[in-house]
Motif scaffolding. Structure first.
Motif, PDB file in Angstrom:
ATOM      1  N   SER A  82       0.843  -1.178   0.000  1.00 12.11           N
ATOM      2  CA  SER A  82       0.000   0.000   0.000  1.00 12.11           C
ATOM      3  C   SER A  82       0.889   1.243   0.000  1.00 12.11           C
ATOM      4  O   SER A  82       2.096   1.169   0.049  1.00 12.11           O
ATOM      5  CB  SER A  82      -0.912  -0.017   1.219  1.00 12.11           C
ATOM      6  N   THR A 124      -4.352  -0.609  11.742  1.00  6.32           N
ATOM      7  CA  THR A 124      -3.603   0.511  11.167  1.00  6.32           C
ATOM      8  C   THR A 124      -4.055   0.835   9.749  1.00  6.32           C
ATOM      9  O   THR A 124      -4.193   1.999   9.406  1.00  6.32           O
ATOM     10  CB  THR A 124      -2.097   0.221  11.160  1.00  6.32           C
ATOM     11  N   CYS A 125      -4.276  -0.164   8.946  1.00  7.18           N
ATOM     12  CA  CYS A 125      -4.801   0.127   7.612  1.00  7.18           C
ATOM     13  C   CYS A 125      -5.534  -1.088   7.065  1.00  7.18           C
ATOM     14  O   CYS A 125      -5.454  -2.178   7.614  1.00  7.18           O
ATOM     15  CB  CYS A 125      -3.696   0.581   6.660  1.00  7.18           C
ATOM     16  N   ARG A 126      -6.266  -0.859   5.985  1.00  4.57           N
ATOM     17  CA  ARG A 126      -7.136  -1.894   5.444  1.00  4.57           C
ATOM     18  C   ARG A 126      -6.374  -3.148   5.033  1.00  4.57           C
ATOM     19  O   ARG A 126      -6.826  -4.269   5.247  1.00  4.57           O
ATOM     20  CB  ARG A 126      -7.859  -1.364   4.209  1.00  4.57           C
TER      21      ARG A 126
ATOM     22  N   ARG B 158       1.415   3.166  13.108  1.00 10.76           N
ATOM     23  CA  ARG B 158       1.386   3.809  11.796  1.00 10.76           C
ATOM     24  C   ARG B 158       2.580   4.732  11.615  1.00 10.76           C
ATOM     25  O   ARG B 158       3.180   4.787  10.554  1.00 10.76           O
ATOM     26  CB  ARG B 158       0.088   4.615  11.647  1.00 10.76           C
ATOM     27  N   ILE B 163       2.714   3.799   7.832  1.00  9.40           N
ATOM     28  CA  ILE B 163       1.557   3.237   7.146  1.00  9.40           C
ATOM     29  C   ILE B 163       0.520   4.342   6.994  1.00  9.40           C
ATOM     30  O   ILE B 163       0.275   5.098   7.936  1.00  9.40           O
ATOM     31  CB  ILE B 163       0.948   2.074   7.962  1.00  9.40           C
ATOM     32  N   LYS B 164      -0.079   4.400   5.840  1.00 13.21           N
ATOM     33  CA  LYS B 164      -1.114   5.406   5.639  1.00 13.21           C
ATOM     34  C   LYS B 164      -2.437   4.845   6.129  1.00 13.21           C
ATOM     35  O   LYS B 164      -2.815   3.713   5.815  1.00 13.21           O
ATOM     36  CB  LYS B 164      -1.219   5.752   4.153  1.00 13.21           C
ATOM     37  N   ASN B 165      -3.102   5.647   6.885  1.00 14.08           N
ATOM     38  CA  ASN B 165      -4.396   5.238   7.423  1.00 14.08           C
ATOM     39  C   ASN B 165      -5.459   5.430   6.355  1.00 14.08           C
ATOM     40  O   ASN B 165      -5.815   6.555   6.021  1.00 14.08           O
ATOM     41  CB  ASN B 165      -4.705   6.078   8.665  1.00 14.08           C
ATOM     42  N   ASP B 166      -5.957   4.320   5.827  1.00 11.12           N
ATOM     43  CA  ASP B 166      -6.985   4.452   4.803  1.00 11.12           C
ATOM     44  C   ASP B 166      -8.373   4.061   5.310  1.00 11.12           C
ATOM     45  O   ASP B 166      -9.278   3.824   4.526  1.00 11.12           O
ATOM     46  CB  ASP B 166      -6.609   3.646   3.553  1.00 11.12           C
ATOM     47  N   TYR B 167      -8.514   3.998   6.601  1.00 11.86           N
ATOM     48  CA  TYR B 167      -9.841   3.764   7.176  1.00 11.86           C
ATOM     49  C   TYR B 167     -10.600   5.089   7.253  1.00 11.86           C
ATOM     50  O   TYR B 167     -10.000   6.151   7.452  1.00 11.86           O
ATOM     51  CB  TYR B 167      -9.733   3.217   8.598  1.00 11.86           C
TER      52      TYR B 167
END
Lengths: 460, 186
Positions: A82, A124-126, B158, B163-167
Motif C-alpha cells: 500500500s 492501522t490500515c485496510r 502507523r 503506514i497510511k491510514n486508509d480507514y
C-alpha cells in the motif's frame, strides 16, 4: 516439527468461527499501486507463500528479476504494497527510518507477542486488516507467544458451554446450536459469547460425528466417530483437539485397550509449550467394600509424539457413594471439572455426602488423588431432585435385575434386606460358601468383603 | 567492457577449478563484498540455497541489489555466529504442538545480536532476512520488533512503520468498538 506431524494437523472445517476481525475483510479485493506504478490486484497468496524469497521480492519496491529467481512467475500475483512511499517523501516522521513493506510488517505482526498487538496492527490500515483476517495467515503464520503459539483471543479463552455428554453420545441437531465458547472472566457474559457453528457437511469425511468432551484454554477436545462404514464392530473413534481460531487440529487414537465404559475425559493444556494432556478417568463407588472404591485413570501426553500412559488405579476409600448409588459415578455428567494447573477437581455429590475429588496429574512419581469431605451444610440443590435421582437409580437397577433373571433376584433380595439395615453385617444366606471353623466361628470371608465376593460378578 | 569480459571468462575457468569452494561471496547494493560459508548460507537462507543448488553463484560477488552493506554485514555476521553456536535441545525435540512452525525463543546470543542494533539497522536487517528467505533470522528480528510494538497504539504503529491510514473515521470507531479489549489502554 517433522513433516509427518504437519500432515496430521489436518485443516478442519467443522466449526466456522465468526470472528469480528474478519467479517468484511475476507472478500475485499483491494487494488493497490506499487512504487513502480504497476497495478496489482491481490491475487492468490498461496502461490507466493511457498517461496518466501520470491514473495517478498515483489514488495521491495525496486523489482529486479534476477537470473537466480526461483519463481519468476510469482512476481505477477504477489502482494503489492500500500501507499507507503508517498508518505515517506512528505517527511512527516522524525527519523528517516526506511518504511518496511507490508509483507514484512505482516511477518512481524504474525510473530507478535500478544493478540493485542496483532489487532492493533490490523487496525492501522485496510490491507493489514485483510491480512490479519485472512484465514490462511492465521493458520500458517500466526505464532503468538503468550498463547503458546495458539492465536486465542481473550474472548475465546473460556469454556465450552452446552452439553458435553462424554464418550459415545454425539450431539443432536438441537444441541449443536448450543455450543458456545464463553469467556469466564467477562463481567457481562451476554456480550462475550462466541458461537461455534457446525456446518452440515464438514469437509473431509461427511460421516463424522462429534462428541464434545471438554474444552480448555480455547481448545476443544472432541471424540470423532467415523460413521462411514456401518458395521458396529468396525466403528472407528478418535480423539481430536481443535483450535477454533487457527483451525489447527490434531487427531490421535483413543489408545489400546479401549477406554473403560463410562470413562470421562479431561483436557489439560500445558503452559506455553503448546503441549496438552488428556486424562481418562473413571470413578468406581462401592457401598460396602472400601477397597473397591477407586479412580482409574490413564493419561495421554502430547510430548514425544503422543503416547497413552498405562492405566493406573488410585484408591479413594473415603468417597462413599451411598447405598442407593450406582457403582460408578460418571464424572463428566456429574460435574464439569475445575482444573487449576495440573490439578483436576471434581465435585461429587453422592447419597452419603459431598466430596471434592482432587487429582494431581503432574505429581511424581505417579498421579495422586485426595478426597475432601465437604461439611453437611454444603448446598446440594433441592431434596426433591435428589429423591428423583435416587428413584431413577432404583428404577434402572430394577430393570437390570429383570434382565439378569431369577438367580440375580435372590441376590437382589439380599441387597434389599441390607438396605433396610445398612449397619448390620449381611446374614450369610448361602452358608455353603462359608467354611465352619471347628470352634464354631465363620472363617474365610470377612463381613466387609462379603458383598464383594458374593455380588461382584453381578455388579461389574 | 572488454576487460570485464575477459575477466569473466577467467572467472569461469577458475569456477570449474574451485567448484568445491566452501565460501560464497555476496555483494551489497553499494558494491562491498562479503564472504560467508557456503554451508551456513545454504542452511540458513532458502534463497541462497536455491542459488547454490542452481549454480547461479558468482564467485566475483553475487549481486544482492536490495541489500545495503550494513545489513549484509549483519546477515553475514549472523551466519557466522549461527555456525558457531550449538543447536539447542529445543530444536531437535519432537513433540506435538499446534504450530505449523513452532516459534522458538531467541537464544541468548541472538538476543544480544539484535539488541545492539539501531532501529534503522534492525529494520534493514528484517528486510534483508525477508529477502533472503532466512526464516530464523526473520523470527529473531521480527520478534524483537514486535516486542517494541507491544503496547503501542495503532497511531504509533502507523507512525513507526509509515503506514497510511486508509480507514474512514466510522470504520475506525467500529473496529474500536468491536475489539474493545484490544484498545483498553488507549
Amino acid at each position: 516439527m517433522g513433516p509427518g506431524l504437519r500432515q496430521t494437523q489436518v485443516s478442519w472445517a467443522w466449526a466456522s468461527l465468526i470472528l469480528v476481525l474478519g467479517q468484511n475483510a475476507h472478500h475485499q479485493q483491494t487494488e493497490v499501486v506499487d512504487m513502480d506504478g504497476d497495478d496489482y490486484t491481490n491475487g492468490d497468496e498461496a502461490d507466493c507463500r511457498r517461496h518466501p524469497g520470491a514473495l517478498q521480492r515483489t514488495s521491495l519496491g525496486t523489482r529486479t528479476s534476477s537470473p537466480w529467481d526461483p519463481q519468476p512467475e510469482s512476481l505477477g500475483d504477489g502482494d503489492a504494497v500500500s501507499s507507503r512511499g508517498a508518505q515517506a517523501s512528505r517527511g512527516r516522521r522524525k527519523r528517516q527510518t526506511p518504511a518496511l513493506p507490508l509483507d514484512v510488517l505482516a511477518e512481524i505482526a504474525a510473530r507478535s507477542v500478544d493478540p493485542t498487538t496483532l489487532v492493533r496492527c490490523a487496525a492501522t490500515c485496510r490491507d493489514m486488516r485483510r491480512r490479519a483476517a485472512d484465514e490462511s495467515f492465521r493458520r500458517r503464520r500466526l505464532r503468538l507467544r503468550h498463547t503458546g503459539g495458539r492465536f486465542v483471543l481473550p474472548l475465546l479463552r473460556g469454556h465450552l458451554t452446552g452439553p458435553t455428554h462424554g464418550l459415545g453420545i454425539s450431539l443432536s441437531d438441537g444441541e449443536r446450536d448450543k455450543q458456545y465458547l464463553i469467556d469466564t472472566t467477562a463481567a457481562a457474559m451476554a456480550t462475550k459469547l462466541t458461537r461455534l457453528v457446525f456446518p452440515p457437511t464438514p469437509q473431509g469425511s461427511p460421516h463424522e460425528t462429534f462428541e464434545p468432551l471438554d474444552s480448555r484454554g480455547g481448545l476443544i477436545l472432541l471424540a470423532v466417530r467415523d460413521n462411514s462404514n456401518h458395521h458396529y464392530y468396525q466403528e472407528r473413534r478418535h480423539l481430536r483437539v481443535c483450535d477454533p481460531v487457527t483451525r489447527h487440529s490434531h487427531t490421535f487414537p483413543l489408545g489400546q485397550p479401549p477406554p473403560l465404559n463410562g470413562s470421562s475425559f479431561v483436557f489439560l493444556v500445558g503452559g506455553d509449550q503448546c503441549q496438552f494432556q488428556v486424562l481418562e478417568a473413571k470413578l468406581t463407588l462401592s457401598p460396602y467394600d472400601r477397597s473397591a472404591r477407586c479412580l482409574r485413570i490413564r493419561i495421554f501426553t502430547s510430548e514425544h509424539g503422543g503416547v497413552w500412559g498405562p492405566r493406573t488405579r488410585i484408591p479413594t476409600p473415603s468417597l462413599d457413594g451411598g447405598l442407593y448409588s450406582d457403582y460408578e459415578l460418571p464424572l463428566a455428567k456429574h460435574s464439569k471439572p475445575l482444573v487449576v494447573g495440573d490439578v483436576v477437581h471434581w465435585l461429587c455429590l453422592t447419597q452419603n455426602g459431598s466430596y471434592v475429588l482432587m487429582l494431581h496429574v503432574g505429581a511424581t512419581p505417579s498421579p495422586r488423588a485426595r478426597v475432601t469431605t465437604l461439611p453437611a451444610s454444603f448446598p446440594r440443590g433441592s431434596s426433591a431432585r435428589r429423591r428423583r435421582a435416587s428413584a431413577h437409580v432404583a428404577a434402572k437397577r430394577t430393570r437390570v435385575d429383570r434382565r439378569v433373571g431369577a438367580r440375580r433376584d435372590r441376590q437382589h433380595d439380599v441387597e434389599r434386606e441390607r438396605r433396610r439395615l445398612p449397619l448390620m453385617p449381611p446374614p450369610p444366606q448361602r452358608a455353603c460358601r462359608l467354611r465352619r471353623r471347628p470352634g464354631g466361628g465363620v472363617a474365610g470371608v470377612r463381613h466387609g468383603n462379603w458383598i464383594n465376593h458374593e455380588l461382584s460378578h453381578y455388579f461389574r | 567492457m572488454e576487460v570485464d569480459k575477459g575477466k569473466g571468462e577467467a572467472e569461469e575457468t577458475r569456477k570449474v577449478a574451485e567448484a568445491d569452494r566452501d565460501t560464497v561471496t555476496l555483494k551489497s547494493s553499494d558494491g562491498k563484498l562479503f564472504e560467508v560459508s557456503k554451508e551456513a548460507a545454504a542452511r540458513l537462507s532458502t534463497v541462497l540455497a536455491g542459488m547454490i543448488a542452481g549454480g547461479s553463484i558468482d564467485d566475483n560477488g553475487t549481486d544482492l541489489k536490495q541489500i545495503g552493506s550494513e545489513a549484509l554485514e549483519n546477515v553475514v555476521d549472523y551466519c557466522n555466529k549461527h555456525a558457531n553456536s550449538i543447536p539447542s535441545a529445543a530444536l531437535i525435540s519432537s513433540s506435538i504442538s499446534f504450530n505449523t512452525a513452532p516459534f522458538k525463543e531467541p537464544e541468548e546470543w541472538e538476543r544480544k545480536f539484535v539488541d545492539r542494533l539501531s532501529h534503522d539497522a534492525l529494520f534493514d536487517l528484517v528486510e534483508a532476512a525477508n529477502f533472503l528467505g532466512m526464516e530464523r533470522l526473520l523470527d529473531v528480528t521480527c520478534h524483537k520488533i514486535s516486542e517494541m510494538m507491544k503496547g503501542k497504539s495503532p497511531d504509533q504503529i502507523r507512525e513507526v512503520f509509515n503506514i497510511k491510514n486508509d480507514y474512514t473515521k466510522e470504520e475506525l470507531e467500529e473496529i474500536r468498538q468491536e475489539l474493545a479489549w484490544a484498545f483498553y489502554d488507549d
